[in-house]
Design a protein around this motif. Structure first.
Motif, short mmCIF file in Angstrom:
data_model
loop_
_atom_site.label_atom_id
_atom_site.label_comp_id
_atom_site.label_asym_id
_atom_site.label_seq_id
_atom_site.Cartn_x
_atom_site.Cartn_y
_atom_site.Cartn_z
N GLY A 251 0.86 -1.07 -0.05
CA GLY A 251 0.02 -0.17 -0.03
C GLY A 251 0.81 1.37 -0.08
O GLY A 251 0.55 2.24 -0.58
N ILE A 252 1.83 1.34 0.89
CA ILE A 252 2.86 2.26 0.82
C ILE A 252 3.34 2.95 -0.51
O ILE A 252 3.61 4.05 -0.79
CB ILE A 252 4.07 2.02 1.81
CG1 ILE A 252 4.97 3.33 2.07
CG2 ILE A 252 4.93 1.10 1.26
CD1 ILE A 252 4.43 4.47 2.76
N ILE A 253 3.36 1.91 -1.66
CA ILE A 253 3.81 2.46 -2.90
C ILE A 253 2.96 3.55 -3.53
O ILE A 253 3.36 4.12 -4.24
CB ILE A 253 4.12 1.02 -3.78
CG1 ILE A 253 5.10 0.08 -3.12
CG2 ILE A 253 4.44 1.53 -5.42
CD1 ILE A 253 5.39 -0.83 -3.98
N HIS A 254 1.84 3.50 -2.97
CA HIS A 254 0.79 4.61 -3.77
C HIS A 254 1.31 6.01 -3.44
O HIS A 254 1.32 6.75 -4.24
CB HIS A 254 -0.60 4.41 -3.31
CG HIS A 254 -1.41 5.44 -3.68
ND1 HIS A 254 -1.82 5.43 -4.98
CD2 HIS A 254 -2.29 6.20 -2.97
CE1 HIS A 254 -2.43 6.26 -5.43
NE2 HIS A 254 -3.23 6.86 -4.09
N GLN A 255 1.75 6.23 -2.25
CA GLN A 255 2.08 7.50 -1.81
C GLN A 255 3.48 7.85 -2.53
O GLN A 255 4.05 8.94 -2.93
CB GLN A 255 2.20 7.45 -0.38
CG GLN A 255 0.96 7.80 0.55
CD GLN A 255 -0.12 8.98 -0.08
OE1 GLN A 255 0.41 9.95 -0.51
NE2 GLN A 255 -1.32 8.47 -0.28
N MET A 256 4.44 6.58 -2.49
CA MET A 256 5.83 6.93 -3.13
C MET A 256 5.67 7.19 -4.55
O MET A 256 6.22 8.15 -4.93
CB MET A 256 6.62 5.41 -2.92
CG MET A 256 6.79 5.08 -1.69
SD MET A 256 7.66 3.52 -1.43
CE MET A 256 8.24 3.49 0.39
N GLN A 257 4.58 6.46 -5.28
CA GLN A 257 4.51 6.90 -6.57
C GLN A 257 4.03 8.26 -6.82
O GLN A 257 4.31 8.91 -7.77
CB GLN A 257 3.69 5.89 -7.21
CG GLN A 257 3.67 5.58 -8.62
CD GLN A 257 5.25 5.11 -9.24
OE1 GLN A 257 4.95 3.97 -9.19
NE2 GLN A 257 6.09 5.93 -9.77
N LYS A 258 2.95 8.67 -5.95
CA LYS A 258 2.62 9.95 -6.08
C LYS A 258 3.47 11.11 -5.90
O LYS A 258 3.39 12.17 -6.53
CB LYS A 258 1.33 10.14 -5.13
CG LYS A 258 -0.14 9.71 -5.51
CD LYS A 258 -1.03 10.04 -4.55
CE LYS A 258 -2.06 10.86 -4.78
NZ LYS A 258 -2.96 11.09 -3.57
#
Ligand code: 13P
Ligand code: SF4
Length: 328
Positions: A251-258
């Motif tokens: 789930g953390i990848i969403h903020q990383m990618q954003k």
């Protein structure tokens, strides 16, 4: 199993023509409600959250908000912590089945027996625990402040750490302490495959490996950076690499990618190539429909009995006081 009735109305059918994002926004305003979302939530849940963060930030936010209703898009222990800190607010968890394998790995009766074998020891527990375990603890910590909380104690203090073995061993290594560690674990973080991460690194030699301290020590050894979810996110925002192998819940990848649209984030693979074990099945129970229904019907609500609240709150307050003193 949580009964349908106990789980409120979260599974009530919803008119398919409704734009749930718009409806959730309306309900939030109407009811002076806010949504707190953990980094491991589904992307669409993170995007409707008023505040997104790690366990420490979310518990601090829960303490500071003046909303009448807190919808906790996370797991049970997080909503319980919010209720401890905001007893007069309505705290809602959009699915009571959203538990935590790590919290479950430390049953209160067994832990009390264990604790009684070590009289005179200070008990530090990770926030991923039930209220019953918090009530048996002296100080709570999160993965963001665990090292500082332990270092804040006199060096000769005898300490029991619960419930995460990997995090406890990691803190022992960093601080040079010899805490007695309860042998609990998170099913997501213990699932990563060293062999498959090494193979990924061979295929992507430029990628940095970043890992949460709940991972096994043989994964942590491979990591270029180890930290809480917010620390991992910050690292990817400030570091100059263009790609990362991410050893924590996906789930953390969403903020990383954003915040880094041009960078590449590769989820670290689990041992079992046939399962999505790097997704936390509990976190992923929270859906837009459940958030909508939970706001609409204001259920399922988290309740904590007064005597339990008093006992469980004490060590959480100690954590928040130490965090404030240390500027964390
Ligand atoms: P943090 O967000 O505090 O790093 O915790 C990770 C976790 O496992 C939450 O369930
Ligand atoms: Fe619990 Fe692990 Fe899920 Fe976090 S990722 S909520 S520790 S089961």
């Amino acid at each position: 199993m949580v009964s349908l009735i106990k789980n409120g109305f979260v599974n009530m059918p919803v008119d398919k023509s409704l734009d749930l994002v718009v409806e959730i926004e309306k309900l939030k305003k109407e009811k002076n409600a806010i949504i707190l979302g953990h980094f491991y939530q589904l992307p669409e849940i993170q995007d409707i959250s008023d505040f997104i963060g790690d366990s420490l930030a979310l518990s601090q936010k829960a303490a500071s908000t003046d909303a009448d209703i807190i919808v906790f898009a996370g797991v049970h222990f997080m909503a319980e912590t919010a209720k401890l800190l905001s007893p007069s607010k309505k705290v809602i968890l959009p699915d009571l089945e959203a538990g935590c394998s790590l919290a479950d790995s430390c049953p209160a009766d067994k832990f009390e027996e264990f604790k009684n074998k070590y009289p005179g020891y200070t008990v530090i527990s990770y926030i991923n625990t039930t209220n019953e375990i918090k009530a048996l603890s002296d100080i709570i910590c999160t993965s963001s402040n665990a090292v500082e909380i332990v270092n804040n104690l006199p060096s000769n203090e005898k300490v029991i750490f619960a419930p995460d073995k990997n995090l406890g061993d990691y803190i022992n290594k960093l601080t040079g302490r010899n805490m007695i560690v309860w042998p609990g674990a998170c099913h997501v973080h213990k699932s990563f495959s060293v062999e498959r991460i090494v193979k990924l690194k061979k295929d992507h030699p430029e990628a940095k490996i970043i890992a949460h301290p709940e991972c096994e020590s043989d994964v942590l050894i491979l990591a270029d950076h180890i930290g809480s979810t917010s620390s991992l996110l910050k690292f990817t925002q400030t570091d100059s690499s263009k790609s990362y192998i991410v050893a924590t819940e996906t789930g953390i990848i969403h903020q990383m990618q954003k915040s880094n649209a041009s960078k590449t984030f590769i989820p670290a693979p689990p041992d079992d190539a046939t399962c999505a074990c790097n997704d936390c099945s509990f976190m992923k129970l929270i859906t837009l429909k459940k958030v909508y229904n939970s706001l609409k019907y204001e259920t399922p609500e988290i309740h904590v009995a007064n005597d339990m609240r008093e006992m469980a709150l004490k060590p959480v307050k100690r954590m928040l006081d130490i965090s404030a003193k240390l500027g964390l």
